[in-house]
Design a protein around this motif. Sequence first.
Motif, short mmCIF file in Angstrom:
data_model
loop_
_atom_site.label_atom_id
_atom_site.label_comp_id
_atom_site.label_asym_id
_atom_site.label_seq_id
_atom_site.Cartn_x
_atom_site.Cartn_y
_atom_site.Cartn_z
N THR A 105 0.95 -1.19 0.03
CA THR A 105 -0.01 -0.05 -0.09
C THR A 105 0.82 1.22 -0.05
OG1 THR A 105 0.02 -0.06 2.44
CG2 THR A 105 -2.01 -1.06 1.20
N LYS A 106 0.58 2.34 -0.47
CA LYS A 106 1.08 3.68 -0.66
C LYS A 106 -0.08 4.58 -0.74
CE LYS A 106 4.74 6.11 -1.18
NZ LYS A 106 5.86 6.19 -0.45
N ASN A 107 -0.02 5.59 0.34
CA ASN A 107 -0.79 6.49 0.45
C ASN A 107 -0.27 7.73 0.32
OD1 ASN A 107 -3.63 5.05 0.98
ND2 ASN A 107 -2.24 4.38 3.11
N VAL A 108 -0.81 8.82 -0.37
CA VAL A 108 -0.10 9.99 -0.66
C VAL A 108 -1.03 11.10 -0.27
CG1 VAL A 108 0.96 11.65 -2.39
CG2 VAL A 108 1.28 9.25 -2.55
N GLY A 109 -0.60 12.00 0.82
CA GLY A 109 -1.76 13.03 1.31
C GLY A 109 -1.91 14.22 0.28
N THR A 110 -2.73 15.05 0.78
CA THR A 110 -3.08 15.99 0.06
C THR A 110 -2.00 17.26 -0.47
OG1 THR A 110 -4.07 17.39 2.02
CG2 THR A 110 -5.78 16.04 0.66
N ASN A 111 -1.02 17.16 0.59
CA ASN A 111 0.13 18.19 0.42
C ASN A 111 1.24 17.54 0.29
OD1 ASN A 111 -1.61 20.51 0.93
ND2 ASN A 111 -1.65 19.98 3.12
N ALA A 112 1.35 16.31 -0.25
CA ALA A 112 2.32 15.53 -0.51
C ALA A 112 2.53 15.04 -1.85
CB ALA A 112 2.59 14.07 0.31
N SER A 113 3.72 14.40 -2.35
CA SER A 113 3.77 13.84 -3.83
C SER A 113 4.56 12.68 -3.74
CB SER A 113 4.64 14.82 -4.69
OG SER A 113 6.00 15.39 -3.99
N VAL A 114 4.63 12.03 -4.76
CA VAL A 114 5.31 10.74 -4.76
C VAL A 114 5.92 10.42 -6.18
CG1 VAL A 114 3.23 9.22 -5.26
CG2 VAL A 114 5.22 7.99 -4.35
N GLU A 115 6.84 9.93 -6.19
CA GLU A 115 7.81 9.52 -7.58
C GLU A 115 7.61 8.23 -8.04
OE1 GLU A 115 11.95 9.85 -9.48
OE2 GLU A 115 11.26 11.63 -8.73
N ILE A 116 7.04 7.80 -9.12
CA ILE A 116 6.84 6.28 -9.43
C ILE A 116 7.29 6.17 -10.77
CG2 ILE A 116 5.19 4.60 -9.91
CD1 ILE A 116 3.39 5.83 -7.87
N ASP A 117 8.34 5.52 -11.05
CA ASP A 117 8.97 5.01 -12.35
C ASP A 117 9.31 6.28 -12.93
OD1 ASP A 117 9.54 3.26 -14.40
OD2 ASP A 117 7.87 3.89 -15.58
N GLY A 118 10.15 7.10 -12.10
CA GLY A 118 10.32 8.44 -12.64
C GLY A 118 9.36 9.57 -12.85
N ASN A 119 8.21 9.44 -12.77
CA ASN A 119 6.93 10.24 -12.81
C ASN A 119 6.63 10.63 -11.51
OD1 ASN A 119 5.13 11.56 -14.13
ND2 ASN A 119 3.91 10.13 -14.72
N ARG A 120 6.30 12.26 -11.28
CA ARG A 120 6.08 12.70 -9.86
C ARG A 120 4.39 13.07 -9.76
NH1 ARG A 120 8.01 13.67 -5.41
NH2 ARG A 120 10.00 13.17 -6.06
N PHE A 121 3.94 12.76 -8.92
CA PHE A 121 2.34 12.83 -8.88
C PHE A 121 2.12 13.50 -7.62
CE2 PHE A 121 2.70 9.03 -11.60
CZ PHE A 121 1.95 9.31 -12.34
N ASN A 122 1.36 14.60 -7.62
CA ASN A 122 0.93 15.23 -6.41
C ASN A 122 -0.41 14.58 -5.91
OD1 ASN A 122 2.83 17.17 -6.40
ND2 ASN A 122 1.79 18.40 -7.93
N THR A 134 -0.39 9.01 -17.19
CA THR A 134 -1.09 9.09 -16.20
C THR A 134 -0.81 8.15 -15.16
OG1 THR A 134 -2.43 7.03 -17.20
CG2 THR A 134 -3.19 9.37 -17.73
N LEU A 135 -1.24 8.00 -13.93
CA LEU A 135 -0.91 7.24 -12.94
C LEU A 135 -1.11 5.86 -13.24
CD1 LEU A 135 0.23 6.71 -10.14
CD2 LEU A 135 -2.25 7.37 -9.05
N GLY A 136 -2.44 5.50 -14.05
CA GLY A 136 -2.80 4.13 -14.36
C GLY A 136 -1.60 3.39 -15.10
N GLN A 137 -1.25 4.38 -16.14
CA GLN A 137 -0.13 3.94 -17.14
C GLN A 137 1.25 3.69 -16.51
OE1 GLN A 137 -0.49 3.04 -20.61
NE2 GLN A 137 1.74 2.30 -20.18
N THR A 138 1.59 4.80 -15.66
CA THR A 138 2.90 4.69 -14.84
C THR A 138 2.92 3.45 -14.04
OG1 THR A 138 2.98 7.08 -14.78
CG2 THR A 138 4.33 5.85 -13.30
N LEU A 139 1.80 3.09 -13.29
CA LEU A 139 1.88 1.61 -12.69
C LEU A 139 1.93 0.73 -13.36
CD1 LEU A 139 -1.15 2.66 -10.01
CD2 LEU A 139 1.43 2.45 -9.53
N SER A 140 1.18 0.50 -14.64
CA SER A 140 1.28 -0.44 -15.63
C SER A 140 2.83 -0.66 -16.06
CB SER A 140 0.40 -0.39 -16.73
OG SER A 140 0.52 -1.47 -17.52
#
Length: 248
Positions: free
Chosen positions: A133-150, A216-222
Motif C-alpha cells: 500500500t502507498k498513501n499520498v496525502g493532499t499536500n504530499a507527492s510521490v515519484e513512481i517510475d520517474g514520474n512525480r504525482f501530487n 497517467t498514474l494508471g499507465q505509470t503503474l502498468s
Amino acid sequence: MKVLKVLAVAGALSAVTGVAMADDAVVHDSYAFDAHQLAPVGVRAEVGTTGYGGALLWQANPYVGLALGYNGGDISWSDDLSINGTKYDMDMDNKLAYLNAEIRPWGASDNRWAQALYIAAGAAYVDNQYDLTKNVGTNASVEIDGNRFNGGANGVSIAGNLKYDNDIAPYVGFGFAPKINKNWGVFGEVGAYYTGNPKVTLASNNNGLVGSDGRTLGQTLSDQENKIANKDEYKWLPVGKVGVNFYW
C-alpha cells in the motif's frame, strides 16, 4: 523455465545425496544398509527474512548433512519494501518448505570453527506474498517510475501485491553452525533462491491523474509492473536467518 529449474535442482540433489549415501557409514563393504542413518540427528528453530519455523537435521557423514524445514508467518524486518525506487508499506505472508544439503568442506577438521562452516545447496517450494500500500496525502507527492504525482485535493492511494506463487526454486547459501556443547548449537545462514520474476499487480484510486512526464498514474503503474516482471534483480529472493540447533 520452471521445468529447467526442477531438472537442475533434482540433478544437484541427486549428486549430493549420492555422494553421501556412498559413505562407509551408510553402505558397507557387504552392502548392508544401516537403518539408523534414516533417523534425524537433531532439530532446528530459526527466524529470518523468509519467516520463522524449524527443520529436521540429518548427518550422513562429517562432510554432508541434510536439513528439511519450513518457514512461514508474517514476520518482517522492515515495514516497507522498495520496488523500482518507490517505497510501499508492506504486509508479508511467507510459506516456504525447503530441503537443503549442507556440505562441510572441513567437517573432519580438528578445528571446531572450521567444522562449523558449510555450503547449503537445495530447493524450496515458495509461496510468499507481499501486500503493498502507498498513501499520498493532499499536500504530499510521490515519484513512481520517474514520474512525480501530487496528492491533489483528495490524496492518492495505491494498493497491490507482489508474490512468488507455487514455485520450485533452487537455493545456494553459506552458513556457520558451531556447537556450544554436546546437545546445543547456534547457526546463521545467508543465501538466495532463484525464483524468477515475481508476479506483481498495482492499482490506484485515481488512475487518470497526470504526472510530471505526461503519463497517467494508471499507465505509470502498468509500466512499473512490466519493469518488475522483466528486471533481473527481482529474480532472486535473498535469505538471511539465525537460530538454535538441538542434537540428541
